[in-house]
Design a protein around this motif. Structure first.
Motif, PDB file in Angstrom:
ATOM      1  N   GLY B  53       0.800  -1.219   0.000  1.00 54.03           N
ATOM      2  CA  GLY B  53       0.000   0.000   0.000  1.00 54.03           C
ATOM      3  C   GLY B  53       0.833   1.269   0.000  1.00 54.03           C
ATOM      4  N   ILE B  54       2.140   1.139  -0.189  1.00 53.38           N
ATOM      5  CA  ILE B  54       3.000   2.328  -0.165  1.00 53.38           C
ATOM      6  C   ILE B  54       3.095   2.944  -1.563  1.00 53.38           C
ATOM      7  N   ALA B  55       3.225   2.102  -2.569  1.00 56.36           N
ATOM      8  CA  ALA B  55       3.281   2.598  -3.944  1.00 56.36           C
ATOM      9  C   ALA B  55       1.917   2.432  -4.600  1.00 56.36           C
ATOM     10  N   THR B  56       1.623   3.331  -5.536  1.00 58.99           N
ATOM     11  CA  THR B  56       0.362   3.203  -6.272  1.00 58.99           C
ATOM     12  C   THR B  56       0.586   2.584  -7.648  1.00 58.99           C
ATOM     13  N   ASP B  57       1.664   3.020  -8.299  1.00 64.21           N
ATOM     14  CA  ASP B  57       1.928   2.566  -9.660  1.00 64.21           C
ATOM     15  C   ASP B  57       3.368   2.096  -9.777  1.00 64.21           C
ATOM     16  N   VAL B  58       3.542   0.966 -10.459  1.00 67.57           N
ATOM     17  CA  VAL B  58       4.896   0.498 -10.762  1.00 67.57           C
ATOM     18  C   VAL B  58       5.038   0.519 -12.280  1.00 67.57           C
ATOM     19  N   ILE B  59       6.002   1.297 -12.749  1.00 67.09           N
ATOM     20  CA  ILE B  59       6.179   1.461 -14.194  1.00 67.09           C
ATOM     21  C   ILE B  59       7.544   0.921 -14.589  1.00 67.09           C
ATOM     22  N   ALA B  60       7.560  -0.034 -15.520  1.00 70.81           N
ATOM     23  CA  ALA B  60       8.826  -0.586 -16.000  1.00 70.81           C
ATOM     24  C   ALA B  60       9.243   0.145 -17.274  1.00 70.81           C
ATOM     25  N   VAL B  61      10.523   0.468 -17.374  1.00 74.77           N
ATOM     26  CA  VAL B  61      11.036   1.165 -18.558  1.00 74.77           C
ATOM     27  C   VAL B  61      12.208   0.382 -19.119  1.00 74.77           C
ATOM     28  N   SER B  62      12.220   0.170 -20.412  1.00 75.76           N
ATOM     29  CA  SER B  62      13.368  -0.467 -21.020  1.00 75.76           C
ATOM     30  C   SER B  62      13.817   0.341 -22.221  1.00 75.76           C
ATOM     31  N   CYS B  63      15.100   0.390 -22.471  1.00 72.85           N
ATOM     32  CA  CYS B  63      15.642   1.158 -23.583  1.00 72.85           C
ATOM     33  C   CYS B  63      16.404   0.207 -24.488  1.00 72.85           C
ATOM     34  N   GLY B  64      16.091   0.240 -25.765  1.00 74.51           N
ATOM     35  CA  GLY B  64      16.816  -0.609 -26.704  1.00 74.51           C
ATOM     36  C   GLY B  64      15.952  -1.057 -27.861  1.00 74.51           C
ATOM     37  N   LEU B  65      16.223  -2.270 -28.318  1.00 79.27           N
ATOM     38  CA  LEU B  65      15.570  -2.804 -29.517  1.00 79.27           C
ATOM     39  C   LEU B  65      14.080  -3.103 -29.258  1.00 79.27           C
ATOM     40  N   PRO B  66      13.297  -3.245 -30.338  1.00 77.27           N
ATOM     41  CA  PRO B  66      11.882  -3.606 -30.159  1.00 77.27           C
ATOM     42  C   PRO B  66      11.702  -4.862 -29.302  1.00 77.27           C
ATOM     43  N   ALA B  67      12.669  -5.769 -29.338  1.00 74.94           N
ATOM     44  CA  ALA B  67      12.554  -7.006 -28.556  1.00 74.94           C
ATOM     45  C   ALA B  67      12.479  -6.752 -27.052  1.00 74.94           C
ATOM     46  N   CYS B  68      12.862  -5.561 -26.623  1.00 73.75           N
ATOM     47  CA  CYS B  68      12.739  -5.226 -25.190  1.00 73.75           C
ATOM     48  C   CYS B  68      11.281  -5.248 -24.747  1.00 73.75           C
ATOM     49  N   GLN B  69      10.356  -5.230 -25.705  1.00 74.46           N
ATOM     50  CA  GLN B  69       8.932  -5.344 -25.338  1.00 74.46           C
ATOM     51  C   GLN B  69       8.678  -6.635 -24.578  1.00 74.46           C
ATOM     52  N   GLU B  70       9.394  -7.688 -24.967  1.00 72.44           N
ATOM     53  CA  GLU B  70       9.254  -8.971 -24.244  1.00 72.44           C
ATOM     54  C   GLU B  70       9.652  -8.802 -22.784  1.00 72.44           C
ATOM     55  N   THR B  71      10.766  -8.101 -22.579  1.00 78.73           N
ATOM     56  CA  THR B  71      11.242  -7.867 -21.213  1.00 78.73           C
ATOM     57  C   THR B  71      10.197  -7.079 -20.431  1.00 78.73           C
ATOM     58  N   LEU B  72       9.582  -6.111 -21.106  1.00 74.99           N
ATOM     59  CA  LEU B  72       8.558  -5.307 -20.432  1.00 74.99           C
ATOM     60  C   LEU B  72       7.324  -6.147 -20.114  1.00 74.99           C
ATOM     61  N   ARG B  73       6.975  -7.054 -21.032  1.00 80.17           N
ATOM     62  CA  ARG B  73       5.824  -7.943 -20.742  1.00 80.17           C
ATOM     63  C   ARG B  73       6.141  -8.816 -19.527  1.00 80.17           C
ATOM     64  N   THR B  74       7.373  -9.290 -19.445  1.00 77.84           N
ATOM     65  CA  THR B  74       7.768 -10.073 -18.265  1.00 77.84           C
ATOM     66  C   THR B  74       7.631  -9.217 -17.009  1.00 77.84           C
ATOM     67  N   ALA B  75       8.074  -7.975 -17.109  1.00 77.75           N
ATOM     68  CA  ALA B  75       7.985  -7.066 -15.955  1.00 77.75           C
ATOM     69  C   ALA B  75       6.532  -6.887 -15.533  1.00 77.75           C
ATOM     70  N   MET B  76       5.652  -6.784 -16.522  1.00 80.34           N
ATOM     71  CA  MET B  76       4.234  -6.584 -16.196  1.00 80.34           C
ATOM     72  C   MET B  76       3.621  -7.868 -15.649  1.00 80.34           C
ATOM     73  N   ALA B  77       4.157  -9.009 -16.080  1.00 77.91           N
ATOM     74  CA  ALA B  77       3.667 -10.282 -15.526  1.00 77.91           C
ATOM     75  C   ALA B  77       4.098 -10.421 -14.064  1.00 77.91           C
ATOM     76  N   ILE B  78       5.246  -9.866 -13.725  1.00 79.44           N
ATOM     77  CA  ILE B  78       5.693  -9.907 -12.326  1.00 79.44           C
ATOM     78  C   ILE B  78       4.864  -8.935 -11.484  1.00 79.44           C
ATOM     79  N   GLY B  79       4.331  -7.894 -12.131  1.00 82.73           N
ATOM     80  CA  GLY B  79       3.471  -7.003 -11.356  1.00 82.73           C
ATOM     81  C   GLY B  79       3.544  -5.531 -11.711  1.00 82.73           C
ATOM     82  N   ALA B  80       4.387  -5.153 -12.677  1.00 83.28           N
ATOM     83  CA  ALA B  80       4.390  -3.748 -13.096  1.00 83.28           C
ATOM     84  C   ALA B  80       3.030  -3.427 -13.713  1.00 83.28           C
ATOM     85  N   ASP B  81       2.543  -2.187 -13.502  1.00 82.31           N
ATOM     86  CA  ASP B  81       1.231  -1.816 -14.019  1.00 82.31           C
ATOM     87  C   ASP B  81       1.269  -1.486 -15.496  1.00 82.31           C
ATOM     88  N   ARG B  82       2.398  -0.906 -15.930  1.00 85.14           N
ATOM     89  CA  ARG B  82       2.538  -0.613 -17.353  1.00 85.14           C
ATOM     90  C   ARG B  82       4.001  -0.563 -17.735  1.00 85.14           C
TER      91      ARG B  82
END
Ligand SMILES: Cc1cc2nc3c(=O)[nH]c(=O)nc-3n(C[C@H](O)[C@H](O)[C@H](O)COP(=O)(O)OP(=O)(O)OC[C@H]3O[C@@H](n4cnc5c(N)ncnc54)[C@H](O)[C@@H]3O)c2cc1C
Ligand SMILES: Nc1ncnc2c1ncn2[C@@H]1O[C@H](COP(=O)(O)O)[C@@H](O)[C@H]1O
Lengths: 312, 249
Positions: B53-82
């Motif tokens: 209840g301390i944080a409201t939003d967790v935002i994952a950011v990745s910089c690099g190739l389009p394939a980093c979208q996979e990494t971001l999807r993994t981050a969102m599966a772990i619990g990042a909101d976007r």
């Protein structure tokens, strides 16, 4: 003549030996070497820095808000001092790694981490991928901000120099961080970074009690430092500062014992430059044997006491 | 309170990379890629702060190739909101990444940014500290414990001789060390849910950031090979070898 600034590592009372390795890296680059001492009540450190062979000047910022040498405060001091220097160096220790990227960003230059060799004043070798790919990089920046791996540069002599000490003005106190406490592992043993012999233990030791019971007598016998794999640290056998490896300490002693350690590439990254490696492991296929000069396939709980007895 | 977590796509930690014969880089063809292990730890910490209840939003950011979208999807599966991808084919160095994350932080106004201590490909250990400098924030690096209360972050840090605890005003940069927590695995339902979470894409130029490398790679080489030695039969032979052959004791 180019001038280089080396950031002294110290605890306000004494100069840390790694500073001598950082000065050695600066010497490889070449030029007039100055050492910056930022601390509180650290005149003795400045005096020690002035004696380092090859140091031309010590710049001393002695102020209360440098007592803990927080990177926030020290970085703006280094930034204020940077003009006129071609290179700013520190040892690649926890402190150096914390501070120098902050300095580099304030100067809007790249930082070059953990160099192991100097090719020319703008070109350096540094390990990447846990030491499996050695990158040679060239910097186009006006100021090169560098951390140097201690084990790659032989320390210069601590005595023999006679540099002038110049007091410099402190920079502002940003007041962003307050130290609440520091727990320094107490040990009568040599430091990991400086030890000639290191006895390291892994998950194979099984428990904190066994780690101490089995490895301490061996370390005593050899006047060795104790080290560990990450698995041993994670399991709570030893404190975190024992960890050797890619993300722990980098060591290169004359003699390294890996006992009950499998030899994951992250561990090898921290010790494979040791002169002689001994591995004791009950699994004859453990990867550690691929880098060991002398491998003993045995149960460590029998082999280590027998080894101690044999050493006499 | 928003927490930003930069996540890097790197060669999986189990892979022993091969240097290309022409010395131009490491061979990435058909090599397994994963999220940098330290970034998984950062994410876990951020998600726990949200669960507490301390944080409201967790935002994952990745910089690099389009394939980093996979990494971001993994981050969102772990619990990042976007997720936010800053997409570029340029060889990104830590200063450039720090500037990109700074641009994102200006948009998102997080109170905490949790970096990994080190990316296991470039082994730089720089980006969090650089970002903290650019923002003028406190940096609690190499964190093994984080507690938040009353606008202050109390962080235990791994240092060379042991550990220390510091108290920092928010906003703060934290960089995670290995013992901060044990990251959870993404469950199948969460992997499915992650597919529907928002993922924005920017180019460095959209953010007004010049990502031109400052360091030129001259060459990549294999380290000197260490040859395997011998197996000794027993401790007697070991001690004899150490005394008479290696002469190290
Ligand atoms: C991002 C990241 C960073 C990492 N950084 C590091 C690092 O800096 N340093 C590091 O060490 N690791 C690091 N690791 C972890 C690394 O991958 C390995 O998990 C770790 O090194 C394994 O430790 P170990 O060899 O003690 O344990 P294990 O791999 O479990 O090996 C234990 C060994 O003990 C042997 N053994 C067991 N019982 C006996 C006995 N009675 N007698 C003799 N031998 C016995 C077994 O045969 C085995 O080979 C990192 C991992 C990641 C993901
Ligand atoms: N390309 C990237 N995209 C997102 N985060 C990154 C990137 N590069 C570095 N980082 C972050 O910075 C940390 C330290 O990386 P480094 O300074 O390269 O060792 C990583 O653990 C990430 O949190």
């Amino acid at each position: 003549m180019t001038k280089l600034l080396v950031i002294a590592e110290h605890d306000n009372a004494g100069l840390k030996a790694v500073t001598l390795n950082a000065v050695a890296a600066a010497q490889k680059i070449g030029g007039e070497i100055h050492v910056l001492v930022a601390g509180s009540g650290c005149v003795a450190v400045a005096a020690a820095a002035a004696k380092i062979a090859g140091v031309a000047q010590v710049r001393l910022a002695d102020a209360e808000h440098y007592a803990e040498q927080t990177p926030e405060n020290v970085a703006i001091l280094v930034q204020a001092q940077a003009a006129g220097y071609s290179h700013i160096l520190a040892a690649a220790t926890g402190m150096g790694k914390n501070l120098l990227p902050r300095v580099a960003a304030l100067l809007d230059v790249a930082q070059i981490s953990e160099i192991t060799a100097v090719v020319s004043p703008d070109t350096f070798v540094r390990p990447t991928y846990a030491g499996n790919a050695m990158a040679t990089v060239q910097s186009a920046d006006a100021i090169k901000v560098i951390t140097a791996r201690g084990t790659a540069f032989d320390a210069v002599a601590a005595e023999g120099g006679d540099a002038a000490i110049e007091a410099i003005a402190a920079a502002a106190d940003l007041g962003l961080v307050r130290l609440i406490g520091r727990e320094i592992t107490q040990s009568a043993r040599p430091e990991l970074g400086a030890a000639k012999v290191i006895v390291s233990g892994g998950r194979g030791l099984g428990s904190r009690e066994k780690f101490d019971e089995v490895l301490e007598p061996l370390a005593d016998k050899l006047n060795a430092a104790l080290g560990a794999s990450r698995a041993a640290v994670d399991a709570g056998f030893v404190p975190n500062d024992y960890q050797v490896g890619q993300t722990g300490k980098i060591v290169a002693p004359s003699l390294y014992f890996a006992i009950g350690i499998s030899g994951a590439l992250q561990h090898l990254a921290g010790m494979k430059d040791s002169k002689v490696i001994v591995a004791i492991n009950k699994d004859e296929d453990a990867p550690i044997f691929q880098v060991a000069d002398y491998g003993l396939v045995a149960d460590l709980f029998q082999a280590v006491p027998a080894l101690i007895a044999e050493l006499g | 309170m928003k927490i930003l977590v930069p996540v890097k796509r790197v060669v999986d930690y189990n892979v022993k990379v091969r240097v290309k014969a022409d010395g131009t880089g490491v061979d990435l063809a058909n090599v397994k890629m994963s999220m940098n292990p330290f970034d998984e730890i950062s994410l876990e910490e951020a998600v726990r702060l949200k669960e507490a209840g301390i944080a409201t939003d967790v935002i994952a950011v990745s910089c690099g190739l389009p394939a980093c979208q996979e990494t971001l999807r993994t981050a969102m599966a772990i619990g990042a909101d976007r997720g936010i991808l800053v997409e570029t084919a340029e060889d990104l160095q830590p200063l450039a990444v720090a500037k990109l994350i700074q641009a994102i932080a200006k948009k998102e106004q997080p109170q905490i940014v949790i970096f990994g201590k080190q990316a296991i490909d470039d082994d730089a250990n720089q980006t969090g500290q650089m970002f903290a400098a650019l923002m003028g924030w406190a940096q609690a690096t190499f964190a093994s414990k984080v507690a938040l209360a009353n606008g202050l972050a109390t962080v235990t840090r791994e240092i060379d001789g042991g550990a220390e605890t510091v108290e920092c005003k928010l906003p703060v940069v934290i960089t995670s060390d290995l013992r901060l927590n044990e990251p959870r695995y993404a469950t199948l339902p969460n992997i499915m849910k992650a597919k529907k979470k928002p993922l924005d894409v920017f180019k460095p130029a959209d953010l007004g950031i010049d990502v031109t490398p400052r360091l030129t790679l001259v060459n990549i080489a294999e380290p000197p090979k260490r040859r395997a030695g011998i197996k000794v039969a027993d401790v007697q032979q070991l001690v004899a070898k150490l005394r008479n052959e290696a002469k190290v004791i």
